[in-house]
Design an enzyme around this catalytic site. Structure first.
Site, PDB file in Angstrom:
ATOM      1  CG  PHE A 139      -1.873   1.239   1.149  1.00 16.85           C
ATOM      2  CD1 PHE A 139      -3.040   1.181   0.401  1.00 16.85           C
ATOM      3  CD2 PHE A 139      -1.554   2.421   1.793  1.00 16.85           C
ATOM      4  CE1 PHE A 139      -3.887   2.298   0.303  1.00 16.85           C
ATOM      5  CE2 PHE A 139      -2.391   3.544   1.703  1.00 16.85           C
ATOM      6  CZ  PHE A 139      -3.559   3.466   0.965  1.00 16.85           C
ATOM      7  CG  ASP A 226       5.842   3.578   1.867  1.00 19.67           C
ATOM      8  OD1 ASP A 226       5.889   4.225   2.925  1.00 19.67           O
ATOM      9  OD2 ASP A 226       4.803   3.463   1.178  1.00 19.67           O
ATOM     10  CE  LYS A 255      -0.051   5.640   7.862  1.00 16.26           C
ATOM     11  NZ  LYS A 255      -1.452   5.913   8.135  1.00 16.26           N
TER      12      LYS A 255
HETATM   13  C1  LIG Z   1       3.123   2.462   3.900  1.00 17.02           C
HETATM   14  C2  LIG Z   1       2.221   3.587   3.541  1.00 17.02           C
HETATM   15  N1  LIG Z   1       2.542   4.381   2.520  1.00 17.02           N
HETATM   16  C3  LIG Z   1       1.755   5.420   2.168  1.00 17.02           C
HETATM   17  C4  LIG Z   1       0.586   5.682   2.835  1.00 17.02           C
HETATM   18  C5  LIG Z   1      -0.261   6.837   2.409  1.00 17.02           C
HETATM   19  O1  LIG Z   1      -0.146   7.864   3.336  1.00 17.02           O
HETATM   20  P1  LIG Z   1      -1.214   9.053   3.362  1.00 17.02           P
HETATM   21  O2  LIG Z   1      -2.501   8.472   3.816  1.00 17.02           O
HETATM   22  O3  LIG Z   1      -0.630  10.049   4.333  1.00 17.02           O
HETATM   23  O4  LIG Z   1      -1.290   9.604   1.977  1.00 17.02           O
HETATM   24  C6  LIG Z   1       0.206   4.872   3.899  1.00 17.02           C
HETATM   25  C7  LIG Z   1      -1.058   5.117   4.602  1.00 17.02           C
HETATM   26  O5  LIG Z   1      -1.593   4.296   5.277  1.00 17.02           O
HETATM   27  C8  LIG Z   1       1.038   3.795   4.263  1.00 17.02           C
HETATM   28  O6  LIG Z   1       0.723   2.977   5.265  1.00 17.02           O
END
Ligand SMILES: Cc1ncc(COP(=O)(O)O)c(C=O)c1O
Length: 404
Positions: A139, A226, A255
């Site tokens: 994700f 990520d 986050k």
């Molecule tokens: C690993 C990861 N990358 C990207 C995102 C996307 O982040 P945002 O919701 O701040 O756009 C999330 C959100 O849950 C995530 O868990």
């Protein structure tokens, strides 16, 4: 059990776009790892705004710093120097052993920037159709590019045509990525979560991370990790990849970085730091003084209060409590994760537990349909961890004792 059901927001919030099914409760305030709703009910917060509130709620040092900053300057512009950007960037580089940072506002924006860096890195090397290796169950966000990189058909449904230029492989399978290396000369980067979060708390193994680092070096690819969900101390190190003793070339963060104030960052090492030049990327809000102050203070307070050690120790205590409480229970597939990023996988979908946990005074989430996820604030105490397990274990036992 008469637990609140997730409802479409139409009834309570007719003007809010219907993108989330929500529990029919609204939080009014919080303190530490506790939150209260508008009816005065109190909850132990195992969710922390989905791995966001690093310092819990209303941390006095953060509140004082943000008040101070709001009174001075909330937003300026990236047309001018922003000293707090340099301060936060320097600290992140020091902690990660990397060199430069681009600031934005969210996880998807950080990932979007990472994907642009990968493409430009390829073009700079004469690769006209650069491709990025991505993962099943990954994700990365909900913009068109990041949902295309995401490995979940539900997130992608209805948004075709997807962005091209991705090759998908299974996690922890070095043979698959070696196969890609042999067959595809357009690959420029590998993009993965060190622990898949939304996909159900699936860690990349240390051996796999080292192998991917080696393959990236061998082929001149960027390793892009990520760490939006698993980074910022959650696993007991500043960044989850540090458990493997490797360094990425590109690391998106968000986050927990601002402990609730929206901040995203793309941290780069020498291979990627100079890929963007003036005019290649930008943002109006990204890196504004309020967000940067939140990041600087979050890191400072984490250090002052020993929150990495706390996350590792209390996380292990919580995991042990869950493992012991659920030992031998039919229908519990696995308790996994590291530090304060814990998933409990059940043998069947368990979304109903969101409402039941709230009814019992606990905030949590269910991801990938059957994985109960706990990502509390890094200030969680031993006592709060024990209470969390004490609320959750009977709920799971009761749920699994019901006919499917
Ligand atoms: C690993 C990861 N990358 C990207 C995102 C996307 O982040 P945002 O919701 O701040 O756009 C999330 C959100 O849950 C995530 O868990």
């Amino acid at each position: 059990m008469n637990a609140p059901e997730i409802v479409p927001p139409a009834a309570a919030e007719p003007h809010v776009m219907k993108t989330y099914g929500r529990l029919p409760l609204a939080l009014s305030h919080g303190q530490g790892c506790w939150v209260w709703d508008t009816e005065g009910r109190k909850y132990l917060d195992g969710l922390a705004g989905i791995a966001v509130n690093t310092l819990g709620h209303a941390h006095p040092k953060l509140v004082a710093a943000l008040r101070d900053q709001i009174g001075k300057l909330i937003h300026s512009s990236n047309y001018y120097l922003v000293p707090l950007q340099e301060q936060l960037a320097a600290r992140l580089c020091e902690l990660a052993g990397m060199t430069n940072v681009f600031f934005c506002n969210s996880g998807l924006e950080a990932n979007e920037a990472a994907l642009k860096i990968a493409r430009k890195y390829g073009h700079d090397r004469g690769i006209e159709r650069p491709e990025v290796v991505v993962y099943q169950n990954a994700f990365h966000g909900r913009s068109i590019a990041t949902l295309s990189a995401t490995g979940n058909p539900k997130v992608q449904a209805g948004f075709a045509p997807l962005v091209e230029g991705f090759v998908r492989v299974p996690l922890n399978d070095a043979t698959a990525i070696e196969g890609v290396a042999r067959a595809n000369r357009n690959v420029v980067a590998v993009f993965l979560e060190v622990i898949q979060g939304e996909g159900g708390i699936h860690p990349a193994t240390v051996a796999y991370l080292r192998e991917v680092r080696r393959i990236c070096d061998e082929h001149g690819w960027l390793l892009m990790l990520d760490e939006v969900q698993c980074g910022m101390g959650r696993t007991g190190k500043w960044f989850a990849h540090q458990w493997a003793g490797i360094k990425p070339d590109v690391m998106p963060l968000a986050k927990g970085l601002g402990s609730g104030v929206p901040v995203g960052a793309v941290v780069c090492g020498p291979k990627a730091a100079d890929v963007f030049g003036p005019g290649n990327h930008g943002t109006t809000f990204g890196g504004n003084p309020l967000a940067m102050r939140a990041g600087v203070e979050t890191l400072r307070i984490m250090e002052e209060e020993g929150l990495l050690e706390n996350a590792a120790r209390v996380g292990a205590l919580l995991k042990r409590g869950l493992e012991e409480g659920l030992a031998g229970v039919a229908g519990v597939t696995e308790v996994r994760g590291r530090g304060l990023m814990i998933g409990i996988e059940l043998a069947r979908p368990c979304g109903v537990l969101l409402g039941r946990a709230a009814e019992a005074g606990l905030m949590l989430s269910v991801t990938a349909e059957r994985v109960i996820r706990l990502v509390p604030a890094l200030i969680l105490s031993d006592d709060e961890a024990r209470r969390m397990a004490a609320i959750l274990v009977p709920l799971i036992r009761e749920f699994l004792a019901e006919p499917p």
